[in-house]
Scaffold this active site. Structure first.
Site, PDB file in Angstrom:
ATOM      1  N   MET A   1      79.116  -5.469   8.523  1.00  0.00           N
ATOM      2  CA  MET A   1      79.978  -6.583   8.792  1.00  0.00           C
ATOM      3  C   MET A   1      80.971  -6.724   7.634  1.00  0.00           C
ATOM      4  SD  MET A   1      79.106 -10.680   9.147  1.00  0.00           S
ATOM      5  CE  MET A   1      77.459 -10.434   8.648  1.00  0.00           C
ATOM      6  N   PRO A   2      82.238  -6.418   7.856  1.00  0.00           N
ATOM      7  CA  PRO A   2      83.236  -6.585   6.800  1.00  0.00           C
ATOM      8  C   PRO A   2      83.429  -8.063   6.452  1.00  0.00           C
ATOM      9  CG  PRO A   2      84.072  -5.163   8.532  1.00  0.00           C
ATOM     10  CD  PRO A   2      82.807  -5.757   9.039  1.00  0.00           C
ATOM     11  N   PHE A   3      83.521  -8.320   5.154  1.00  0.00           N
ATOM     12  CA  PHE A   3      83.811  -9.658   4.656  1.00  0.00           C
ATOM     13  C   PHE A   3      85.046  -9.544   3.781  1.00  0.00           C
ATOM     14  CE2 PHE A   3      83.625 -13.166   1.720  1.00  0.00           C
ATOM     15  CZ  PHE A   3      83.242 -14.224   2.511  1.00  0.00           C
ATOM     16  N   ALA A  34      85.596  -1.613  12.973  1.00  0.00           N
ATOM     17  CA  ALA A  34      84.642  -2.728  12.974  1.00  0.00           C
ATOM     18  C   ALA A  34      84.902  -3.597  14.195  1.00  0.00           C
ATOM     19  CB  ALA A  34      84.795  -3.566  11.712  1.00  0.00           C
ATOM     20  N   ARG A  40      84.615 -11.012   9.033  1.00  0.00           N
ATOM     21  CA  ARG A  40      84.725 -12.350   8.455  1.00  0.00           C
ATOM     22  C   ARG A  40      85.902 -12.366   7.494  1.00  0.00           C
ATOM     23  NH1 ARG A  40      81.455 -12.266  12.038  1.00  0.00           N
ATOM     24  NH2 ARG A  40      79.330 -13.054  11.950  1.00  0.00           N
TER      25      ARG A  40
END
Length: 65
Positions: A1-3, A34, A40
């Site tokens: 999950m990229p933040f 993604a 996010r």
């Protein structure tokens, strides 16, 4: 999950912030495939008096121009 965490100087319109969120989401989706629902994005806005480089705030730089 990229933040994705971005800090910028205070003063952008809600439309500009929304556009930035959209573009960052799209870039992460395109570049690393993604799923958008897993990306996010947090935008932190800092007053120009609270951000400095070389002991000079952004506000002081603007005033000196």
């Amino acid at each position: 999950m990229p933040f994705i965490d971005v800090t910028i100087g205070l003063g952008r319109s809600p439309e500009q912030i929304r556009s930035l969120i959209h573009e960052l989401t799209e870039a992460a989706h395109r570049s690393i495939d993604a799923p958008k629902e897993n990306i996010r994005v947090v935008i932190r806005e800092v007053p120009e008096t609270h951000w400095a480089a070389g002991d000079v705030t952004i506000a002081e730089r603007r005033a000196a121009r």
